[in-house]
Structure formats: C-alpha cells, structure tokens
Design a protein around this motif. Structure first.
Motif, PDB file in Angstrom:
ATOM      1  N   ARG A   1       0.893  -1.266   0.148  1.00 26.73           N
ATOM      2  CA  ARG A   1      -0.111   0.163   0.076  1.00 26.73           C
ATOM      3  C   ARG A   1       0.941   1.128  -0.007  1.00 26.73           C
ATOM      4  NH1 ARG A   1      -2.113  -3.928   3.059  1.00 26.73           N
ATOM      5  NH2 ARG A   1      -4.025  -4.525   2.855  1.00 26.73           N
ATOM      6  N   LYS A   2       2.186   1.244   0.363  1.00 32.57           N
ATOM      7  CA  LYS A   2       3.027   2.428   0.384  1.00 32.57           C
ATOM      8  C   LYS A   2       4.063   2.276  -0.365  1.00 32.57           C
ATOM      9  CE  LYS A   2       1.933   2.987   5.499  1.00 32.57           C
ATOM     10  NZ  LYS A   2       2.626   2.983   6.764  1.00 32.57           N
ATOM     11  N   THR A   3       4.828   1.337  -0.737  1.00 32.25           N
ATOM     12  CA  THR A   3       6.015   1.371  -1.540  1.00 32.25           C
ATOM     13  C   THR A   3       5.755   0.759  -2.927  1.00 32.25           C
ATOM     14  OG1 THR A   3       6.410  -1.026  -0.842  1.00 32.25           O
ATOM     15  CG2 THR A   3       7.410   0.720   0.544  1.00 32.25           C
ATOM     16  N   CYS A   4       4.502   0.420  -3.167  1.00 32.51           N
ATOM     17  CA  CYS A   4       4.362   0.024  -4.678  1.00 32.51           C
ATOM     18  C   CYS A   4       3.043   0.134  -4.904  1.00 32.51           C
ATOM     19  CB  CYS A   4       4.683  -1.288  -4.865  1.00 32.51           C
ATOM     20  SG  CYS A   4       4.236  -2.408  -3.692  1.00 32.51           S
ATOM     21  N   ASN A   5       2.875  -0.076  -6.418  1.00 30.52           N
ATOM     22  CA  ASN A   5       1.239   0.190  -6.702  1.00 30.52           C
ATOM     23  C   ASN A   5       1.044  -1.231  -7.353  1.00 30.52           C
ATOM     24  OD1 ASN A   5       1.122   3.024  -6.770  1.00 30.52           O
ATOM     25  ND2 ASN A   5       2.211   3.107  -8.487  1.00 30.52           N
ATOM     26  N   ILE A   6      -0.168  -1.767  -6.841  1.00 31.56           N
ATOM     27  CA  ILE A   6      -0.969  -3.124  -7.316  1.00 31.56           C
ATOM     28  C   ILE A   6      -1.131  -2.791  -9.135  1.00 31.56           C
ATOM     29  CG2 ILE A   6      -2.524  -4.938  -6.981  1.00 31.56           C
ATOM     30  CD1 ILE A   6      -2.673  -4.250  -4.156  1.00 31.56           C
ATOM     31  N   VAL A   7      -0.554  -3.642  -9.655  1.00 35.90           N
ATOM     32  CA  VAL A   7      -0.990  -3.750 -11.247  1.00 35.90           C
ATOM     33  C   VAL A   7      -1.791  -4.598 -11.268  1.00 35.90           C
ATOM     34  CG1 VAL A   7       0.040  -3.894 -13.516  1.00 35.90           C
ATOM     35  CG2 VAL A   7       1.574  -2.853 -11.634  1.00 35.90           C
ATOM     36  N   LEU A   8      -1.595  -5.799 -10.856  1.00 43.73           N
ATOM     37  CA  LEU A   8      -2.802  -6.817 -11.157  1.00 43.73           C
ATOM     38  C   LEU A   8      -2.503  -7.794  -9.751  1.00 43.73           C
ATOM     39  CD1 LEU A   8      -3.486  -8.967 -14.205  1.00 43.73           C
ATOM     40  CD2 LEU A   8      -2.539 -10.032 -12.088  1.00 43.73           C
ATOM     41  N   ARG A   9      -3.467  -8.338  -9.340  1.00 44.29           N
ATOM     42  CA  ARG A   9      -3.749  -9.439  -8.271  1.00 44.29           C
ATOM     43  C   ARG A   9      -4.833 -10.375  -8.754  1.00 44.29           C
ATOM     44  NH1 ARG A   9      -2.860  -8.308  -1.999  1.00 44.29           N
ATOM     45  NH2 ARG A   9      -2.206 -10.734  -1.590  1.00 44.29           N
ATOM     46  N   GLU A  10      -4.378 -11.499  -8.976  1.00 43.20           N
ATOM     47  CA  GLU A  10      -5.525 -12.700  -9.371  1.00 43.20           C
ATOM     48  C   GLU A  10      -5.144 -13.899  -8.612  1.00 43.20           C
ATOM     49  OE1 GLU A  10      -8.007 -12.523 -11.684  1.00 43.20           O
ATOM     50  OE2 GLU A  10      -7.392 -10.615 -12.766  1.00 43.20           O
ATOM     51  N   ASP A  11      -6.228 -14.576  -8.163  1.00 45.39           N
ATOM     52  CA  ASP A  11      -6.204 -15.774  -7.652  1.00 45.39           C
ATOM     53  C   ASP A  11      -6.244 -16.686  -9.054  1.00 45.39           C
ATOM     54  OD1 ASP A  11      -8.232 -15.283  -4.993  1.00 45.39           O
ATOM     55  OD2 ASP A  11      -6.102 -15.408  -5.018  1.00 45.39           O
ATOM     56  N   ILE A  12      -5.387 -17.655  -9.284  1.00 45.66           N
ATOM     57  CA  ILE A  12      -5.107 -18.387 -10.738  1.00 45.66           C
ATOM     58  C   ILE A  12      -5.547 -19.854 -10.559  1.00 45.66           C
ATOM     59  CG2 ILE A  12      -3.824 -16.672 -11.502  1.00 45.66           C
ATOM     60  CD1 ILE A  12      -1.429 -18.318 -11.128  1.00 45.66           C
ATOM     61  N   GLY A  13      -5.771 -20.145  -9.266  1.00 46.13           N
ATOM     62  CA  GLY A  13      -5.819 -21.820  -9.124  1.00 46.13           C
ATOM     63  C   GLY A  13      -5.507 -22.442  -7.736  1.00 46.13           C
ATOM     64  N   GLU A  14      -5.766 -23.600  -7.815  1.00 42.90           N
ATOM     65  CA  GLU A  14      -5.133 -24.269  -6.675  1.00 42.90           C
ATOM     66  C   GLU A  14      -4.993 -25.705  -7.233  1.00 42.90           C
ATOM     67  OE1 GLU A  14      -9.451 -26.131  -4.980  1.00 42.90           O
ATOM     68  OE2 GLU A  14      -8.963 -23.856  -4.565  1.00 42.90           O
ATOM     69  N   PHE A  15      -3.885 -26.544  -6.350  1.00 44.26           N
ATOM     70  CA  PHE A  15      -3.648 -27.937  -6.573  1.00 44.26           C
ATOM     71  C   PHE A  15      -3.184 -28.575  -5.335  1.00 44.26           C
ATOM     72  CE2 PHE A  15       0.225 -25.578  -7.157  1.00 44.26           C
ATOM     73  CZ  PHE A  15       1.314 -26.576  -6.659  1.00 44.26           C
ATOM     74  N   VAL A  16      -3.211 -30.082  -5.160  1.00 45.96           N
ATOM     75  CA  VAL A  16      -2.535 -30.668  -3.984  1.00 45.96           C
ATOM     76  C   VAL A  16      -1.294 -31.299  -4.296  1.00 45.96           C
ATOM     77  CG1 VAL A  16      -3.107 -32.625  -2.690  1.00 45.96           C
ATOM     78  CG2 VAL A  16      -5.036 -31.093  -3.325  1.00 45.96           C
ATOM     79  N   HIS A  17      -0.352 -31.034  -3.628  1.00 40.25           N
ATOM     80  CA  HIS A  17       1.080 -31.585  -3.833  1.00 40.25           C
ATOM     81  C   HIS A  17       1.076 -32.618  -2.349  1.00 40.25           C
ATOM     82  CE1 HIS A  17       5.236 -32.193  -5.076  1.00 40.25           C
ATOM     83  NE2 HIS A  17       5.622 -31.984  -3.880  1.00 40.25           N
TER      84      HIS A  17
END
Length: 471
Positions: A371-387
């Motif tokens: 919030r202070k040191t950078c700008n958010i260009v993109l933030r996306e939840d792209i998936g999940e998996f089990v390892h």
C-alpha cells in the motif's frame, strides 16, 4: 523339538483371522528343510534356528541367484564395470554411493537421467566437494527428499577434507553424513567387495517369502532378523553382485502385487509359494504383512507469485520483470530451497483471509508494504492444487501479484539481511532454474494464466485485483 502352539509366532507366517478356515485353530508353516509339506509351528525360542538357511540351501541360492543375475540384470549406468586400479575403484564407490542415495524412495527409470547428469557435472567426489548447496539442489530439483542431496554434499566435503579416500569398509562408511547401514553395505560390497549384507524393501520382501515371514517388516526386532538372514546368504566371492541380485529379484520378479513365481530362480526354496500351493486361503503376496500406513497430515498454504516491474517495463516486453524467491529455513521440509513467497494457513481459508496473511508476510519478512512502497498492477487468484509429500497432503492456493515499485527494484536489496533470505530473479532466468516440482507447477500455472488472459505485451496498466479461480 518342534511343538504346536495355540497362536502363531511373531516371525512365523500366519494369515489374518478373516482368511482362516472356520474349524482351524492355528496355521501350519513350512520349516527349514527339504520337505514341501506344511510343518507344525515352532516354539518362540526355536525361531532363530527354524528361519536360518541351511548350508545346502545357502549354496544353492547363491548359485541360482548369481546365474540368474548374470543373464537378466538390467543395464544401468551405475553398474559399469571398472578396472581394479585404486582410482577406478574409488570412482565406482562414488558412483554406487550417488546411485544408492538417488534410488531411495525413487523409481529406477526416474533416477537414470538424474544420475547421468550428476556424474557428468561432478564425475568424482573431489568435483562434488567444490559444489555449493544451491548448485546441488538445482541438480536435484524434482527428485524429492532434498535432504539426501545435502547429505551427499556434506559427505563429499568431509571425505575430501580428511584425505579424499572413500572408506572401504561398511563400519567406517557409516561415519559419513547420510550413510546408514544400507548404503554403507551397498558401497562396501559392490565397490570394495566386503562380505556384508544389504537390506532394502526388495530384500525384505524376497526373504520374507523365502522364509514365509509375515511379521511387520517395520518392527525393529523383525528388521534385525532380516539383516541376520541376509548376512547368511551373502556370497563370499561376489558379495556385491549377490546383493544386487537379491535386490534385482525383488524389483523385477518377486514384486509386491504380481510376483512372477514361475520364472523365479529361487522358487524351489520359497516357503511362501509352498504354503500357497498347499492352502488355497494363502497367497504369496500375503508375505510380508502390509504395514499400517501413517495417516497423512493435511496442510494448506497460500502461495503468491510476486512479479516486480518498473515504470519502464509496463506496456513493454516483460523479460525485464523480476520474480521474488524466498529461501526456506535450513532445517525441516525442503530445507534451504528457493520458492515463491508462501504462508501456511489454519485450514481452507477464504480468498480475503489468504491475501491478508500474505500481505502480513510480505511486509514483515520482505519489507514490502504493497500500500505504501508500490502500486498493485494486477492481483489474481489463478488456481489451486494438491502436492503430496510422504507424510503431508499439502493444498496450495496460488495467486499472481504484479507490483510496480515506487523505488527501483535493486533498492529493495540494500539490506544485507534480506540477501540471505530472498532474491529477485529475471523471468527468463527463472524458467531455466532447477525448481522443486511444486514450485515449477506454480510457475507453469502463472505462465499459462498469462498466455490465456493477458495481452502479449504485458499486463494492463489499469489496476486489477479481481478474484478468480481457475483449476
């Protein structure tokens, strides 16, 4: 004197209650000897003698297994025959050591390519001793159980520091980090022809069937018995070949589920097979007893692929962007390896809770306040998996976070402390790094997401924080 017992001995074969005949009160087993008919059970104190191999059996088994091995052994790179000069024997000992460590918990076909690459890069123990842990981990990436690689490096450094000669006897080999009873026996017998046994899962299965032992192979007393029985069998002239023959038999013929008894060179000595022929409720695969599997722990983790871009990078080729990698602690799971920032969760947290946990991690550990040191260009939840690890079922939730810094990327790394725990890697370098299987999968998910969703030039300049899930 042999006596009937009301219940089976812990080391002598018995089947589960549900498989017993209705009117039967005890199970008969074959005792050592030439007779093929089931014999009475034995006194507990007589077990040592009853399970031992007779001299005649031992001789015949050695001949049968070595003849079979000479004709049927697989052509594997670590089985290359060396001359008996000291340098050649040392090279073979090193090769056996590397192969045996790689083969622990790993399939032979998987190991071959890793072994060849390893030996090409570090052909001798002296070459390996000069490597860094990071280089070794990269070479090992994808093979799993990374502690093995660290022990190989530590062992090489110790040997070189103490003169550069690999110990020639099993008892001395066990002083090297990561070398236990099995690996020391393999190196000593195969490379240096010391008459010592080796016992792995394949050997346990073969001996358990030869002697009709259904006791839990994980029990310490039972394990000691298998080592004693294996020691009786080792051929004094060709100990290394015999040990490999015993392991090869278990890997290719005397397999866990579908043993090929008709082609087994040891079938005439197999008490499990004899029992199965005389009792329809008994199967060769009943030996040894299947151990109770440890229930896997279920863990949950939020993984954030943080991509850093400068003002000059937006709307241009993304090859100049950088990704943050964090080094794991030097002890514990995947010790010392690099990964994307990740946070363990208290369960299947909702997306908002995962992001809040990640934001706290980035600020506390990496000094990044989004919030202070950078700008958010993109933030996306792209998936999940089990390892799956041997004892952990880890579910990973993956998000991509693209940040435009208000300061230069390099300014983040002015603190010496930060350099030891995290680093930035260019995208083109990241794609060629040796990464663990799970980290590689996370990175591939990000690349696939970008190809399908984002413009080819780069991410859009307009801020995006929409939450989506793509499996």
């Amino acid at each position: 004197m042999l006596l009937s017992l009301p219940s089976p001995s812990p080391l002598v074969s018995t089947m589960s209650e549900k498989k017993k005949k209705k009117n039967s009160t005890r199970r008969s087993v074959v005792v050592v000897g030439e007779s093929k008919k089931p014999q009475p059970l034995v006194e507990v104190e007589d077990i040592e003698d009853s399970l031992s191999f007779s001299k005649d059996e031992t001789h015949k088994l050695r001949v049968a297994l070595l003849d079979w091995y000479d004709l049927n052994r697989r052509d594997l790179p670590w089985r290359t025959t060396f001359k008996q000069e000291d340098e050649e024997v040392e090279r073979r000992a090193y090769g056996v050591w590397v192969s045996e460590v790689m083969l622990q918990q790993t399939r032979v076909q998987t190991v071959i390519a890793y072994y060849n690459r390893w030996m090409q890069k570090w052909p001798t123990i002296h070459h390996l001793a000069q490597a860094s842990l990071e280089e070794v981990n990269e070479m090992w990436a994808g093979l799993g159980y990374y502690r093995r690689a660290r022990f190989l490096l530590e062992g090489a450094k110790k040997i070189v520091a103490e003169g550069g000669q690999i110990p020639k006897v099993a008892s001395m080999l066990r002083n090297i980090p990561g070398i236990g009873e099995y690996t020391s026996g393999a190196i000593a017998s195969i490379a240096f022809k010391e008459v010592v046994p080796v016992v792995d899962g394949n050997v346990v299965r073969v001996i358990a069937r030869l002697r009709a032992i259904s006791a839990n192979p994980k029990d310490s007393a039972t394990i000691k018995k298998f080592w004693k029985l294996a020691a009786q069998l080792v051929d004094p002239v060709r100990p290394g070949d015999f040990n490999q023959a015993l392991m090869e038999l278990g890997a290719t013929v005397c397999t866990p589920l579908n043993p090929s008894c008709s082609s087994c060179p040891a079938s005439e000595f197999c008490h499990a097979l004899s029992n199965a022929k005389h009792d329809s409720t008994v199967a060769v695969t009943d030996y040894p007893v299947k151990g109770v599997k440890v229930k896997q722990r279920c863990d949950f983790s939020a993984v954030c692929v943080v991509e850093l871009v400068g003002a000059e990078t937006l709307n241009k080729n993304q090859s100049s962007s950088k990704f943050i990698l964090v080094k794991r602690p030097e002890e514990g799971l995947l010790a010392g390896l690099w990964e994307f920032p990740s946070v363990l969760l208290d369960g299947e947290a909702v997306p908002l809770a995962r992001r809040e946990a990640m934001d706290r991690f980035l600020e506390k550990n990496l000094k990044i306040d989004i919030r202070k040191t950078c700008n958010i260009v993109l933030r996306e939840d792209i998936g999940e998996f089990v390892h799956i690890f041997s004892h952990i079922r880890l579910k990973l939730y993956v998000e991509l976070l693209v940040l435009q810094l208000k300061v230069g990327v390099d300014d983040l790394f002015k603190s010496p402390d930060n350099k030891t725990t995290w680093k930035c890697v260019y995208s083109n370098a990241l794609s060629s790094m040796g990464l663990t299987t799970s980290v590689r999968k996370v990175y591939n998910m990000v690349q696939n997401f970008k190809q399908k969703t984002l413009p080819s030039s780069h991410v859009p300049t307009k801020k995006r924080t929409r939450t989506t899930t793509r499996n």
